[in-house]
Design a protein around this motif. Structure first.
Motif, PDB file in Angstrom:
ATOM      1  N   GLY A 284       0.792  -1.227   0.000  1.00 48.38           N
ATOM      2  CA  GLY A 284       0.000   0.000   0.000  1.00 48.38           C
ATOM      3  C   GLY A 284       0.816   1.264   0.000  1.00 48.38           C
ATOM      4  N   GLY A 285       2.122   1.187  -0.352  1.00 48.17           N
ATOM      5  CA  GLY A 285       2.925   2.389  -0.455  1.00 48.17           C
ATOM      6  C   GLY A 285       3.810   2.630   0.744  1.00 48.17           C
ATOM      7  N   ALA A 286       4.320   3.875   0.861  1.00 48.81           N
ATOM      8  CA  ALA A 286       5.345   4.203   1.862  1.00 48.81           C
ATOM      9  C   ALA A 286       4.854   3.982   3.288  1.00 48.81           C
ATOM     10  CB  ALA A 286       5.805   5.648   1.672  1.00 48.81           C
ATOM     11  N   ALA A 287       3.633   4.425   3.593  1.00 48.55           N
ATOM     12  CA  ALA A 287       3.130   4.322   4.963  1.00 48.55           C
ATOM     13  C   ALA A 287       2.904   2.879   5.396  1.00 48.55           C
ATOM     14  CB  ALA A 287       1.827   5.110   5.103  1.00 48.55           C
ATOM     15  N   ALA A 288       2.787   1.977   4.439  1.00 47.26           N
ATOM     16  CA  ALA A 288       2.536   0.566   4.757  1.00 47.26           C
ATOM     17  C   ALA A 288       3.771  -0.301   4.567  1.00 47.26           C
ATOM     18  CB  ALA A 288       1.400   0.032   3.888  1.00 47.26           C
ATOM     19  N   SER A 289       4.941   0.329   4.384  1.00 49.24           N
ATOM     20  CA  SER A 289       6.183  -0.423   4.146  1.00 49.24           C
ATOM     21  C   SER A 289       7.247  -0.066   5.167  1.00 49.24           C
ATOM     22  CB  SER A 289       6.692  -0.149   2.714  1.00 49.24           C
ATOM     23  OG  SER A 289       5.726  -0.495   1.753  1.00 49.24           O
ATOM     24  N   THR A 290       6.846   0.115   6.408  1.00 48.91           N
ATOM     25  CA  THR A 290       7.735   0.509   7.494  1.00 48.91           C
ATOM     26  C   THR A 290       7.978  -0.670   8.432  1.00 48.91           C
ATOM     27  OG1 THR A 290       5.952   1.180   8.988  1.00 48.91           O
ATOM     28  CG2 THR A 290       6.698   2.810   7.366  1.00 48.91           C
ATOM     29  N   PRO A 291       8.997  -0.578   9.301  1.00 52.70           N
ATOM     30  CA  PRO A 291       9.193  -1.643  10.290  1.00 52.70           C
ATOM     31  C   PRO A 291       7.965  -1.863  11.166  1.00 52.70           C
ATOM     32  CG  PRO A 291      11.148  -0.267  10.171  1.00 52.70           C
ATOM     33  CD  PRO A 291      10.103   0.413   9.337  1.00 52.70           C
TER      34      PRO A 291
END
Length: 660
Positions: A284-291
């Motif tokens: 789902g993009g940057a906000a959903a690709s974090t630790p």
């Protein structure tokens, strides 16, 4: 038959296409007297209900709206107008295919501040070494990779042109909204793609055989196409790119804008996506690709009722297992993720451009193997399908190239890194020198250097060497003493300023990380204790005698399992953050980190950490252990740390087994 046609004919489509392929190829052989010239007529066919096959998610929504409006059939439904890029970078992109077909792409934005900026995505998933095989853990374990797109978006200039590079807001790539369907794959398997392929219009004479073959597919026309080898995926994307570019070249020659997106003076073209591109978009993009979101197994969606963002349930995004001998099912029948992509888990296993590498605890292993499929399938192992699932498939087998009937394709669109120049309103022309790009890249590199990334122009080592050389020359009396003394003083000042800036920045970052880690540890314990307390209260109420229907409904097992599951996911997400902090700190110099931990322990940080003394002591113990393990936190360490942080975890499991 040519090698290329023979290769296409051998593709083992996972459904109805296999029943008509032989007859279709014979019909094509009789029709194809001369290659079809690239045309600039209507870019798409005239079918007002084109989305029934090529954008089934939109078709499903339109059908629902028509039914709610009282329509008794679908004859009045009109699909949205199809539009190519035509000099822009639209969020939803339609690109034609031969014989009336369309492929729908979604723009995937990567937020940036300059031309060398990127997002480092946290990918993969947590693995449980106690219950999973070593192959699973070394395939789908956590990993990180940088992602950035090739198409420049800007709030200060038109997207995709040279002027946009000065202040980019994002760099994007495109990913197909759906897996390639049987109807779309049939275009390729029948040899209708390539620079001399069939025209876009469905009623063209060259498409007669395709129309017959499409009718023979019946309800399988919108099923995900399977049976691709990795080499088929490369060939399919190449042939489709050739077909599109031939038509764009003709359009440009006639004074029209190309249908494919352009970045400055370079065209975009279909290809397979990289692994990082695939997972970044699937999550789902940057906000959903974090630790913090790495613990999510399924993509996030918009709740159909509340409109709120939440993690999907499996049945909401995962196609059901195909019936009988079919390998895949229809696309677009389940909810899309936050970016509008359907079937990112289940249905076809989606191949990527990358070859497979094992995921070590500290990063990807150096050995290169077969190719990678992502998202899992519906045919087998449906319950294990996640956005982090990685599977190795063989490039070759004894009988030839490796093909699996559940493997399909979702195409991406990218472009070159060093693009040609095209100013706003400039012509679509390739090969122009692009000095502004060089200037933008230089400015971006200098910005990174100033921030302390890489081999800085004024790094401590470089300035120290320059200072030592000047002192040597002073000793050897090769330059004027006063001149050298002035230069030495200047360099000394620069070294001291750089040291101060770097040390202050590193110290502040380390102290913020320590504070965040200690607070995260405290939060894990508080949430765990609260879960234990409210479960105890529920048990007391359940044992307390007569309850009203309202009370029984509120205390129902499934309701409370959902509530406790949400809290468990909150603990896991917070623990992912805690792990990421421990690993990052363990990679810094030991003496430096020890100083910052000592400052925290002595209450010198000024952030109130002294009130979390027990949490801080445990954080320091874990940091010592992580450093001894050289930042490779094992699954055994991870489980033990979680038990130590969530102090009543064992009590909850023993006393409330229904809520494990």
């Amino acid at each position: 038959m040519t090698d290329s046609a023979d290769r296409r004919n051998r593709v083992r489509w996972g459904g109805g296409a296999g029943r008509v392929l032989g007859a279709a190829m014979a019909l094509i052989a009789g029709i194809w007297a001369e290659p079809a010239a690239a045309q600039t007529g209507p870019a798409f066919g005239a079918d007002p209900q084109w989305c029934r096959l090529d954008d089934p998610g939109t078709w499903r929504r339109l059908r629902q709206e028509a039914a709610e409006a009282g329509a008794s059939d679908t004859s009045g439904i009109v699909c949205p107008e199809r539009r190519g890029a035509e000099g822009a970078l639209p969020e939803r992109l339609h690109l034609p295919m031969p014989c009336g077909r369309t492929m729908v792409f979604q723009r995937i934005d990567v937020p940036v501040e300059h031309m060398l900026d990127q997002v480092v995505g946290a990918f993969g998933r947590r693995v449980d070494l106690a219950s999973e095989t070593v192959q699973t853990s070394l395939s789908s374990g956590p990993w990180a990779e940088a992602v950035s797109g090739g198409f420049t978006l800007s709030d200060q200039a038109p997207d995709g042109v040279t002027e946009a590079m000065a202040k980019p807001s994002a760099r994007a790539y495109y990913l197909a909204r759906y897996e390639t369907t049987e109807a779309q794959a049939l275009v390729w398997s029948m040899g209708l793609l390539g620079r001399d392929g069939a025209p876009a219009q469905a009623d063209a004479p060259a498409c007669a055989a395709y129309r017959d073959a499409l009718a023979a597919l019946g309800p399988r026309a919108d099923a995900a196409a399977g049976g691709f080898s990795w080499f088929d995926g490369i060939a399919f994307s190449r042939d489709y790119a050739e077909w599109l570019l031939a038509r764009d070249a003709a359009r440009i020659a006639d004074g029209l804008k190309p249908l494919s997106p352009w970045e400055q003076g370079s065209t975009g073209a279909p290809r397979l996506p990289s692994e990082a591109e695939w997972e970044y978009a699937a999550r789902g993009g940057a906000a959903a690709s974090t630790p913090q979101t790495q613990s999510l197994s399924l993509p996030q969606i918009l709740d159909p009722l509340s409109g709120e963002v939440r993690e999907a349930q499996l049945d909401e995004v995962c196609a059901p297992a195909p019936v009988g001998t079919e390998a895949t099912g229809p696309v677009g029948r389940r909810l899309p993720n936050l970016l509008g992509l359907h079937d990112v888990v289940c249905n076809a296993e989606e191949m990527t451009l990358d070859l497979f590498r094992m995921s070590r605890p500290d990063g990807m292993h150096g050995q290169v193997g077969g190719y990678v499929t992502r998202g899992g399938g519906s045919k087998a192992g449906r319950e294990q399908a996640t956005v982090g699932l990685r599977v190795e498939k063989e490039l070759f087998r004894l009988e030839g190239v490796g093909r699996v009937n559940t493997v399909g394709v979702r195409l991406a669109i990218g472009t070159t890194a060093f693009t040609g120049r095209r100013d706003a309103d400039g012509p679509f022309e390739e090969g122009l020198a692009n000095e502004p790009l060089n200037e933008a890249l230089t400015a971006a590199r200098d910005r990174l250097v100033e921030a302390g990334v890489g081999p800085e122009r004024d790094s401590r080592a470089d300035l120290g060497r320059e200072l030592a050389e000047l002192r040597d020359r002073l000793r050897d009396q090769t330059l004027d003493r006063e001149e050298l003394t002035a230069q030495v003083a200047s360099l000394t000042q620069r070294v001291e300023a750089l040291n101060t800036r770097l040390n202050d920045g590193a110290r502040d970052k380390a102290r913020q990380l320590i504070r965040a880690g200690v607070v995260a540890g405290n939060l894990i314990d508080r949430v765990g204790r609260n879960m234990y307390f409210v479960l105890g209260e529920r048990r007391t109420l359940m044992q307390g005698g007569a309850l009203s229907d309202t009370q029984r409904k509120a205390l129902a097992l499934d309701v409370w399992q959902a509530r406790m599951g949400e809290n468990a996911r909150r603990i896991n997400a917070t623990f992912d953050l805690y792990l990421a902090i421990q690993i990052e700190l363990s990679q810094e110099p030991e003496g430096f980190v020890s100083d910052q931990l000592a400052a925290a322990r002595n209450g010198l940080v000024g952030d109130g950490l002294e009130t979390f003394s027990d949490n801080l002591a445990l954080f320091i113990a874990h940091q010592t252990e992580a450093r001894a393990a050289r930042s490779a936190v094992t699954e055994t360490m991870r489980l033990r740390w979680l038990d130590q942080l969530d102090t009543v975890r064992g009590l909850r499991a023993r006393e409330f087994p229904d809520f494990r």
